[in-house]
Design a protein around this motif. Structure first.
Motif, PDB file in Angstrom:
ATOM      1  N   LEU A  66      11.117  -4.736   0.753  1.00  0.00           N
ATOM      2  CA  LEU A  66      11.075  -3.627   1.705  1.00  0.00           C
ATOM      3  C   LEU A  66       9.863  -3.804   2.604  1.00  0.00           C
ATOM      4  CD1 LEU A  66      11.879  -0.786   2.736  1.00  0.00           C
ATOM      5  CD2 LEU A  66      10.607   0.147   0.783  1.00  0.00           C
ATOM      6  N   ILE A  67      10.083  -3.722   3.912  1.00  0.00           N
ATOM      7  CA  ILE A  67       9.009  -3.862   4.890  1.00  0.00           C
ATOM      8  C   ILE A  67       8.967  -2.595   5.742  1.00  0.00           C
ATOM      9  CG2 ILE A  67       8.129  -5.223   6.816  1.00  0.00           C
ATOM     10  CD1 ILE A  67       9.894  -7.555   5.581  1.00  0.00           C
ATOM     11  N   LEU A  68       7.793  -1.960   5.787  1.00  0.00           N
ATOM     12  CA  LEU A  68       7.598  -0.737   6.563  1.00  0.00           C
ATOM     13  C   LEU A  68       6.659  -0.997   7.738  1.00  0.00           C
ATOM     14  CD1 LEU A  68       7.196   0.694   3.246  1.00  0.00           C
ATOM     15  CD2 LEU A  68       8.236   2.289   4.807  1.00  0.00           C
ATOM     16  N   VAL A  69       6.935  -0.322   8.852  1.00  0.00           N
ATOM     17  CA  VAL A  69       6.091  -0.438  10.034  1.00  0.00           C
ATOM     18  C   VAL A  69       5.887   0.971  10.605  1.00  0.00           C
ATOM     19  CG1 VAL A  69       5.842  -1.446  12.328  1.00  0.00           C
ATOM     20  CG2 VAL A  69       7.071  -2.707  10.558  1.00  0.00           C
ATOM     21  N   MET A  70       4.634   1.307  10.908  1.00  0.00           N
ATOM     22  CA  MET A  70       4.337   2.598  11.522  1.00  0.00           C
ATOM     23  C   MET A  70       3.944   2.351  12.978  1.00  0.00           C
ATOM     24  SD  MET A  70       1.944   5.766  10.225  1.00  0.00           S
ATOM     25  CE  MET A  70       0.752   4.683   9.551  1.00  0.00           C
ATOM     26  N   HIS A  89       3.930  -3.663   6.618  1.00  0.00           N
ATOM     27  CA  HIS A  89       3.496  -3.584   5.215  1.00  0.00           C
ATOM     28  C   HIS A  89       4.685  -3.941   4.327  1.00  0.00           C
ATOM     29  CE1 HIS A  89       1.774  -2.175   1.480  1.00  0.00           C
ATOM     30  NE2 HIS A  89       2.809  -1.381   1.314  1.00  0.00           N
ATOM     31  N   THR A  90       4.537  -4.998   3.549  1.00  0.00           N
ATOM     32  CA  THR A  90       5.575  -5.384   2.588  1.00  0.00           C
ATOM     33  C   THR A  90       5.270  -4.716   1.255  1.00  0.00           C
ATOM     34  OG1 THR A  90       5.910  -7.501   3.685  1.00  0.00           O
ATOM     35  CG2 THR A  90       6.739  -7.306   1.435  1.00  0.00           C
ATOM     36  N   GLY A 113      13.113   2.912   0.909  1.00  0.00           N
ATOM     37  CA  GLY A 113      12.580   2.941   2.266  1.00  0.00           C
ATOM     38  C   GLY A 113      12.591   4.342   2.848  1.00  0.00           C
ATOM     39  N   TYR A 114      13.701   5.036   2.707  1.00  0.00           N
ATOM     40  CA  TYR A 114      13.771   6.411   3.210  1.00  0.00           C
ATOM     41  C   TYR A 114      12.790   7.322   2.485  1.00  0.00           C
ATOM     42  CZ  TYR A 114      17.802   5.482   6.157  1.00  0.00           C
ATOM     43  OH  TYR A 114      18.625   4.999   7.136  1.00  0.00           O
ATOM     44  N   ILE A 120       8.085   5.957  11.779  1.00  0.00           N
ATOM     45  CA  ILE A 120       8.075   4.917  10.758  1.00  0.00           C
ATOM     46  C   ILE A 120       9.445   4.262  10.733  1.00  0.00           C
ATOM     47  CG2 ILE A 120       7.818   4.428   8.296  1.00  0.00           C
ATOM     48  CD1 ILE A 120       6.033   7.028   8.249  1.00  0.00           C
ATOM     49  N   LYS A 121       9.438   2.942  10.760  1.00  0.00           N
ATOM     50  CA  LYS A 121      10.693   2.209  10.640  1.00  0.00           C
ATOM     51  C   LYS A 121      10.557   1.251   9.457  1.00  0.00           C
ATOM     52  CE  LYS A 121       9.337  -0.968  14.355  1.00  0.00           C
ATOM     53  NZ  LYS A 121       9.750  -1.560  15.634  1.00  0.00           N
ATOM     54  N   PHE A 122      11.690   0.877   8.910  1.00  0.00           N
ATOM     55  CA  PHE A 122      11.654  -0.027   7.774  1.00  0.00           C
ATOM     56  C   PHE A 122      12.902  -0.877   7.746  1.00  0.00           C
ATOM     57  CE2 PHE A 122      13.875   3.649   6.095  1.00  0.00           C
ATOM     58  CZ  PHE A 122      14.896   3.088   5.340  1.00  0.00           C
ATOM     59  N   GLY A 123      12.815  -1.943   6.989  1.00  0.00           N
ATOM     60  CA  GLY A 123      13.970  -2.810   6.813  1.00  0.00           C
ATOM     61  C   GLY A 123      13.908  -3.476   5.454  1.00  0.00           C
TER      62      GLY A 123
END
Length: 70
Positions: free
Chosen positions: A5-9, A21-22, A37-38, A60-63
């Motif tokens: 899971l990778i998050l980006v703000m 951020h992994t 992620g959610y 915030i987005k994530f993938g």
């Protein structure tokens, strides 16, 4: 294969994002990764708070990404 899971703000105000951020956890499938992620995005949104979210246009987005295991 493992799923990470990778998050980006980011900020709409500045048009910039912090470094991705992994999350230090592997997931068995995309479904479990998406749920986490959610949940993490919601937790971070609540932590930052209404004032700063609105003031800075934070989002915030994530993938979830499948990566090979060694």
């Amino acid at each position: 294969m493992k799923i990470v899971l990778i998050l980006v703000m980011c900020s709409f105000s500045t048009g910039e994002c912090i470094d991705p951020h992994t999350v230090d956890k592997n997931f068995p499938d995309m479904y479990e990764c998406m749920l986490e992620g959610y949940e993490m995005a919601l937790d971070k949104t609540l932590e930052i708070g209404r004032y700063d979210i609105n003031r800075h246009g934070i989002y915030i987005k994530f993938g979830c990404k499948e990566v090979p295991t060694a």
